[in-house]
Design an enzyme around this catalytic site. Structure first.
Site, short mmCIF file in Angstrom:
data_model
loop_
_atom_site.label_atom_id
_atom_site.label_comp_id
_atom_site.label_asym_id
_atom_site.label_seq_id
_atom_site.Cartn_x
_atom_site.Cartn_y
_atom_site.Cartn_z
N ASN A 1 5.54 6.06 5.73
CA ASN A 1 4.33 6.50 5.05
C ASN A 1 3.11 6.54 5.99
O ASN A 1 1.97 6.54 5.54
CB ASN A 1 4.00 5.52 3.90
N PRO B 1 0.78 -1.23 0.00
CA PRO B 1 0.00 0.00 0.00
C PRO B 1 0.82 1.29 0.00
O PRO B 1 0.25 2.37 -0.16
CB PRO B 1 -0.77 -0.11 1.32
N SER B 2 2.14 1.21 0.20
CA SER B 2 2.91 2.44 0.41
C SER B 2 3.20 3.16 -0.90
O SER B 2 3.05 2.59 -1.97
CB SER B 2 4.23 2.11 1.12
N CYS B 3 3.65 4.41 -0.77
CA CYS B 3 3.97 5.21 -1.96
C CYS B 3 5.42 5.03 -2.36
O CYS B 3 6.09 5.99 -2.74
CB CYS B 3 3.70 6.68 -1.67
N ASP B 4 5.92 3.82 -2.25
CA ASP B 4 7.28 3.56 -2.70
C ASP B 4 7.21 2.53 -3.81
O ASP B 4 6.58 1.49 -3.65
CB ASP B 4 8.13 3.03 -1.54
#
Ligand SMILES: *Cc1c(COP(=O)(O)O)cnc(C)c1O
Length: 381
Positions: A371, A327-330
């Site tokens: 995050n 789910p993270s923005c990485d």
């Protein structure tokens, strides 16, 4: 999955507390695993590798069963002592230690240390006089799904000098250790390392130094998607290799299982956050985003090395290839893409999925707040 874990998760859902991914660990499975190791290797002492899962309940259970512990830092030593283990059942098995941490461990009563070079031997001789040391040797990690790098251990030819140096400085040159690579699926891989260990024992005996112990390391697998040999097969293969290389003068032995002790005791429940497609050109390929990824528990999917079984309520229904991501923005937070994962076509946003074999190396590899996602919540039952 065990009935106890299933019941726990059902209750959590009923109570409406299922608002994030969680790991549930069943202590009964760990108890069985411990007994399995004890039966498969009856003359070998078990040093549980604490880093695999240091939950206090796990450590207390193992301490009560008679396990010893392989630790890598002062906090791990303290956690293990707090769980009821006495210092004589704890090794400081990291080959990379600050001298002040060696001193602190010595103060806490620890007398067994790993080394892989003369520089580390000198630290131990200075602040932990008279302790036992064992020298870790490099080992070819082929056959392992999570192979180890060259970070730990020295060439077997160097180990003799390292241990002789320890002896000269008043330490007890105690033995040799190695690790054949984590999730080692081939029980025959202990053979080569045991040959090297026997050579080191012989070389040192010629110089008047008697080694006593071989630390067989970890590497015992847990079942993910593929079947793995039973622990008994590892015990038999190791016993054969020991007899072949040491004859009837068998050394004292220890093992340091991490993954094999706790992996199959844990199960993660996660949720599908989004299902989408990237382009018409990708055909049926779907992207499935979960609320768990590389940073909140599934770090071992790095390079797609560990492939976890993922269960859904629609198992058995027709499937479609999926890329699975966290789910993270990485952008590295993609779990399986090179080899897409088959999941049911009927999978929907909001569906719960179960990720099996997640008792080892999940909570400990979870970031603290990347995050804004919290570390993996854990329940020990
Ligand atoms: C991590 C570690 C282990 C445990 O390895 P597994 O493959 O999980 O069994 C054992 N020994 C040492 C020194 C370790 O660092």
């Amino acid at each position: 999955m065990t009935d106890r874990i299933q019941e726990f998760l059902a209750e959590r859902r009923r109570a409406g507390r299922d608002n994030g991914p969680c790991l549930v660990v069943d202590l009964d499975v760990i108890r069985e695993n411990y007994r399995g190791f004890a039966r498969a290797l009856p003359d070998t002492r078990v040093f549980y590798a604490v880093k695999a899962n240091p939950a206090p309940e796990v450590l207390s259970l193992l301490a009560s069963l008679g396990s010893c512990f392989d630790t890598a830092s002062v906090p791990e030593i303290e956690q293990t002592l707090a769980a009821g283990a006495t210092p004589d059942r704890i090794s400081f098995g990291n080959t990379i230690k600050k001298e002040r941490d060696v001193a602190r461990a010595y103060e806490l009563g620890i007398r067994l240390f790993a080394v892989d070079c003369v520089e580390e031997v000198e630290k131990i001789a200075r602040v932990a006089p008279g302790s036992k040391v064992f020298c870790r040797i490099l080992c070819d990690g082929s056959g392992a799904e999570w192979p180890l790098s060259r970070k730990f251990g020295c060439a077997p030819e160097m180990a003799t000098g390292v241990l002789e140096h320890a002896h000269r400085l008043g330490l007890q040159a105690y033995g040799v250790s190695f690790h054949v690579g984590s999730q080692q699926t081939d029980p025959r891989k202990w053979d080569g390392a045991l040959k090297s260990a026997a050579d080191i024992f012989r070389d040192l005996a010629e110089r008047g130094i008697t080694l006593q112990m071989v630390n067989l390391g970890g590497g015992f697998p847990t079942k993910y998607l593929k079947n793995v040999p039973a622990v008994k097969q590892y015990g038999n293969a190791i016993f054969r290799a020991l007899s072949k290389h040491f004859g009837n003068r068998l050394p004292e032995t220890i093992i340091e299982p991490g993954r094999g002790m706790v992996g199959n005791a844990g199960m993660i429940e996660a949720e599908v956050v989004l299902i989408s497609k990237k382009s018409e050109a990708e055909g049926e390929l779907r992207w499935v985003y979960l609320d768990i990824g590389k940073f909140n528990g599934l770090a071992e999917t790095i390079d797609e090395m560990i492939r976890y079984p993922i269960r859904t309520e629609a198992d058995g229904a027709p499937t479609t290839p999926c890329v699975i991501a966290g789910p993270s923005c990485d952008s590295v937070d993609v779990l399986y893409e090179k080899k897409p994962y088959e999941l049911p076509i009927s999978l929907e946003i909001g569906t719960k999925v179960l990720i099996e074999g997640t008792g080892a190396y999940t909570t400990t590899y979870s970031a603290v707040g990347f995050n804004g996602f919290p570390p993996l919540e854990t329940f020990i039952i």
